[in-house]
Scaffold this motif. Sequence first.
Motif, PDB file in Angstrom:
ATOM      1  N   MET A  48       0.842  -1.194   0.000  1.00 24.97           N
ATOM      2  CA  MET A  48       0.000   0.000   0.000  1.00 24.97           C
ATOM      3  C   MET A  48       0.882   1.250   0.000  1.00 24.97           C
ATOM      4  SD  MET A  48      -2.669  -1.730   0.008  1.00 24.97           S
ATOM      5  CE  MET A  48      -4.264  -1.178   0.523  1.00 24.97           C
ATOM      6  N   VAL A  49       0.443   2.253  -0.744  1.00 33.76           N
ATOM      7  CA  VAL A  49       1.192   3.510  -0.828  1.00 33.76           C
ATOM      8  C   VAL A  49       1.078   4.242   0.511  1.00 33.76           C
ATOM      9  CG1 VAL A  49       1.285   5.756  -1.994  1.00 33.76           C
ATOM     10  CG2 VAL A  49       0.781   3.680  -3.311  1.00 33.76           C
ATOM     11  N   THR A  50       2.227   4.709   1.029  1.00 30.39           N
ATOM     12  CA  THR A  50       2.143   5.548   2.229  1.00 30.39           C
ATOM     13  C   THR A  50       2.021   7.006   1.795  1.00 30.39           C
ATOM     14  OG1 THR A  50       4.568   5.476   2.464  1.00 30.39           O
ATOM     15  CG2 THR A  50       3.266   3.976   3.849  1.00 30.39           C
ATOM     16  N   GLU A  51       3.109   7.552   1.223  1.00 31.37           N
ATOM     17  CA  GLU A  51       3.084   8.943   0.760  1.00 31.37           C
ATOM     18  C   GLU A  51       4.335   9.177  -0.082  1.00 31.37           C
ATOM     19  OE1 GLU A  51       3.672  11.793   4.023  1.00 31.37           O
ATOM     20  OE2 GLU A  51       4.875  10.305   5.080  1.00 31.37           O
ATOM     21  N   ARG A 111      -4.635   8.118   1.887  1.00 34.60           N
ATOM     22  CA  ARG A 111      -4.410   7.292   3.076  1.00 34.60           C
ATOM     23  C   ARG A 111      -4.812   8.062   4.335  1.00 34.60           C
ATOM     24  NH1 ARG A 111      -0.265   2.676   3.728  1.00 34.60           N
ATOM     25  NH2 ARG A 111      -0.246   2.386   5.967  1.00 34.60           N
ATOM     26  N   PRO A 112      -5.463   7.403   5.295  1.00 34.27           N
ATOM     27  CA  PRO A 112      -5.845   8.123   6.519  1.00 34.27           C
ATOM     28  C   PRO A 112      -4.609   8.567   7.306  1.00 34.27           C
ATOM     29  CG  PRO A 112      -6.450   5.792   6.688  1.00 34.27           C
ATOM     30  CD  PRO A 112      -5.866   5.988   5.317  1.00 34.27           C
ATOM     31  N   ARG A 137      -8.630   5.971   2.961  1.00 36.29           N
ATOM     32  CA  ARG A 137      -8.280   4.545   3.071  1.00 36.29           C
ATOM     33  C   ARG A 137      -6.972   4.320   2.317  1.00 36.29           C
ATOM     34  NH1 ARG A 137      -8.818   2.115  -1.845  1.00 36.29           N
ATOM     35  NH2 ARG A 137     -10.417   2.866  -3.274  1.00 36.29           N
ATOM     36  N   PRO A 138      -6.213   3.296   2.717  1.00 34.07           N
ATOM     37  CA  PRO A 138      -4.993   3.008   1.954  1.00 34.07           C
ATOM     38  C   PRO A 138      -5.354   2.488   0.562  1.00 34.07           C
ATOM     39  CG  PRO A 138      -4.985   1.917   4.109  1.00 34.07           C
ATOM     40  CD  PRO A 138      -6.374   2.400   3.873  1.00 34.07           C
ATOM     41  N   PHE A 139      -4.464   2.715  -0.405  1.00 30.60           N
ATOM     42  CA  PHE A 139      -4.641   2.121  -1.734  1.00 30.60           C
ATOM     43  C   PHE A 139      -3.311   1.499  -2.165  1.00 30.60           C
ATOM     44  CE2 PHE A 139      -3.850   6.707  -2.246  1.00 30.60           C
ATOM     45  CZ  PHE A 139      -2.747   6.725  -3.088  1.00 30.60           C
ATOM     46  N   MET A 162      -3.478   2.145  -7.810  1.00 31.34           N
ATOM     47  CA  MET A 162      -3.064   3.479  -8.280  1.00 31.34           C
ATOM     48  C   MET A 162      -2.796   3.450  -9.790  1.00 31.34           C
ATOM     49  SD  MET A 162       0.094   5.851  -6.961  1.00 31.34           S
ATOM     50  CE  MET A 162       1.297   4.530  -6.917  1.00 31.34           C
ATOM     51  N   LYS A 163      -2.149   2.389 -10.247  1.00 31.78           N
ATOM     52  CA  LYS A 163      -1.791   2.338 -11.673  1.00 31.78           C
ATOM     53  C   LYS A 163      -3.027   2.193 -12.562  1.00 31.78           C
ATOM     54  CE  LYS A 163       2.970   0.922 -11.066  1.00 31.78           C
ATOM     55  NZ  LYS A 163       4.016  -0.094 -11.178  1.00 31.78           N
ATOM     56  N   ARG A 164      -4.110   1.696 -11.969  1.00 23.79           N
ATOM     57  CA  ARG A 164      -5.350   1.553 -12.736  1.00 23.79           C
ATOM     58  C   ARG A 164      -6.343   2.681 -12.440  1.00 23.79           C
ATOM     59  NH1 ARG A 164      -7.859  -2.186 -10.648  1.00 23.79           N
ATOM     60  NH2 ARG A 164      -6.409  -3.048  -9.150  1.00 23.79           N
ATOM     61  N   ALA A 165      -5.914   3.642 -11.596  1.00 25.10           N
ATOM     62  CA  ALA A 165      -6.845   4.696 -11.150  1.00 25.10           C
ATOM     63  C   ALA A 165      -7.212   5.640 -12.293  1.00 25.10           C
ATOM     64  CB  ALA A 165      -6.211   5.489 -10.015  1.00 25.10           C
ATOM     65  N   ARG A 166      -8.342   6.330 -12.123  1.00 22.89           N
ATOM     66  CA  ARG A 166      -8.755   7.326 -13.131  1.00 22.89           C
ATOM     67  C   ARG A 166      -7.806   8.517 -13.112  1.00 22.89           C
ATOM     68  NH1 ARG A 166     -15.255   8.031 -12.212  1.00 22.89           N
ATOM     69  NH2 ARG A 166     -15.752   5.820 -12.329  1.00 22.89           N
ATOM     70  N   GLU A 167      -7.386   8.887 -11.885  1.00 24.42           N
ATOM     71  CA  GLU A 167      -6.491  10.042 -11.752  1.00 24.42           C
ATOM     72  C   GLU A 167      -5.559   9.778 -10.574  1.00 24.42           C
ATOM     73  OE1 GLU A 167      -8.485  13.861 -11.543  1.00 24.42           O
ATOM     74  OE2 GLU A 167     -10.207  13.119 -12.695  1.00 24.42           O
ATOM     75  N   VAL A 168      -4.382  10.377 -10.635  1.00 24.19           N
ATOM     76  CA  VAL A 168      -3.426  10.328  -9.521  1.00 24.19           C
ATOM     77  C   VAL A 168      -2.880  11.740  -9.363  1.00 24.19           C
ATOM     78  CG1 VAL A 168      -1.276   9.312  -8.654  1.00 24.19           C
ATOM     79  CG2 VAL A 168      -2.775   7.937 -10.115  1.00 24.19           C
ATOM     80  N   PHE A 169      -2.697  12.179  -8.132  1.00 29.43           N
ATOM     81  CA  PHE A 169      -2.020  13.458  -7.936  1.00 29.43           C
ATOM     82  C   PHE A 169      -1.304  13.476  -6.598  1.00 29.43           C
ATOM     83  CE2 PHE A 169      -6.313  14.310  -6.282  1.00 29.43           C
ATOM     84  CZ  PHE A 169      -6.108  15.106  -5.169  1.00 29.43           C
ATOM     85  N   LEU A 170      -0.553  14.539  -6.363  1.00 32.07           N
ATOM     86  CA  LEU A 170       0.161  14.689  -5.094  1.00 32.07           C
ATOM     87  C   LEU A 170      -0.029  16.115  -4.578  1.00 32.07           C
ATOM     88  CD1 LEU A 170       2.941  16.404  -5.884  1.00 32.07           C
ATOM     89  CD2 LEU A 170       3.636  14.199  -6.781  1.00 32.07           C
ATOM     90  N   THR A 171       0.159  16.270  -3.284  1.00 29.69           N
ATOM     91  CA  THR A 171       0.008  17.608  -2.675  1.00 29.69           C
ATOM     92  C   THR A 171       1.148  17.890  -1.700  1.00 29.69           C
ATOM     93  OG1 THR A 171      -1.330  16.719  -0.839  1.00 29.69           O
ATOM     94  CG2 THR A 171      -2.535  17.590  -2.735  1.00 29.69           C
ATOM     95  N   SER A 172       1.484  19.170  -1.590  1.00 31.88           N
ATOM     96  CA  SER A 172       2.357  19.640  -0.517  1.00 31.88           C
ATOM     97  C   SER A 172       2.342  21.160  -0.519  1.00 31.88           C
ATOM     98  CB  SER A 172       3.796  19.157  -0.682  1.00 31.88           C
ATOM     99  OG  SER A 172       4.482  19.963  -1.617  1.00 31.88           O
ATOM    100  N   THR A 173       2.942  21.726   0.512  1.00 29.93           N
ATOM    101  CA  THR A 173       3.061  23.172   0.646  1.00 29.93           C
ATOM    102  C   THR A 173       3.667  23.808  -0.594  1.00 29.93           C
ATOM    103  OG1 THR A 173       3.247  23.041   3.032  1.00 29.93           O
ATOM    104  CG2 THR A 173       4.292  24.936   1.984  1.00 29.93           C
ATOM    105  N   SER A 174       4.678  23.159  -1.175  1.00 26.52           N
ATOM    106  CA  SER A 174       5.335  23.784  -2.329  1.00 26.52           C
ATOM    107  C   SER A 174       4.843  23.254  -3.673  1.00 26.52           C
ATOM    108  CB  SER A 174       6.848  23.648  -2.214  1.00 26.52           C
ATOM    109  OG  SER A 174       7.186  22.354  -1.799  1.00 26.52           O
ATOM    110  N   ALA A 175       4.241  22.061  -3.695  1.00 31.93           N
ATOM    111  CA  ALA A 175       3.759  21.505  -4.972  1.00 31.93           C
ATOM    112  C   ALA A 175       2.269  21.793  -5.176  1.00 31.93           C
ATOM    113  CB  ALA A 175       4.001  20.008  -5.022  1.00 31.93           C
TER     114      ALA A 175
END
Length: 284
Positions: free
Chosen positions: A177-180, A198-199, A227-229, A234-247
């Motif tokens: 499962m992906v953590t971050e 992920r929670p 929930r964890p994935f 993820m590779k089959r997901a409709r969309e994937v993205f990431l977040t952070s203060t600078s991104a």
Amino acid sequence: MSRIAYVNGRYVPHRAARVHIEDRGYQFADAVYEVIAIANGRLVDGGGHLDRLERSLRELRIAEPMTRRALEAVMAEVIRRNGIRNGSIYMQLSRGVAPRDHPFPANPRTQVVMTAKHGAPPSPKIAEDGVKVITQADIRWSRCDVKSVSLLPNILAKQAAREAGAYETFMVDRDGMVTEGSSTNAWIIDGDGALVTRPASNAILDGITRRRVIDLARQSGIKVVERPFSVDEMKRAREVFLTSTSAYVTPVTQVDDRTIANGKPGSTTLALRERYLAFMAQVA
Ligand code: PDD
């Protein structure tokens, strides 16, 4: 305007800013940090970042060096002296300076360092094209909820991304499962169209951007599921993205060798990115 740093009560030229060689942050990574975005001269989600800073200090039993109001005053002064309208502020608080010995020193005095820098927002090209992410085993300790400066595994993960021509590495736990990300939180839009991340737990840093994006998504009527994935999902997901203060909110269009959906940033991701940019713009 020359850069000014704050070091334990003094505002000094950035190039002359120094800490002692027996600072426990330097010797043991016995320190915590925060990075806060500045938009139009104001802190973005400053309250959330300071709450998290206080929690990190509490969890590691590092004494608060000053009141929150005093810390806010120092931050405001660092921003003012550096003339920052848009950029970020970095602060690091270590347990103190003491002869090198593993146990806490008898009378530790928390050391505080702050720097600020100008920064343009991430280029619109990143939002138009999306970025590539690779995956790797998460080799970190079991208190990733604490924003400690002990970032060696994160640095190795980020370097692996750079060497693979990728923007980020998503780390993966023993169950697949992906953590971050090494410095970001990871998200997908699943087969049901729900926004999944992920929670918050000791396996990830509960990003301040993460919390804000959950709020903005719910306000927009998007279903959010914590929930964890798995890497496979993820590779089959409709969309994937990431977040952070600078991104902020950055679309991911490739994971390892797999193109996500049609290879273009997803519509929900782009809508959330717009919502987040609008939120930042109204901070001022
Ligand atoms: N990184 N996960 C990790 C491991 C992080 O280091 C960060 C932040 C995040 C996102 O948290 P936030 O939304 O509060 O920025 C998630 C900062 C920006 C850094 O180390 O530079």
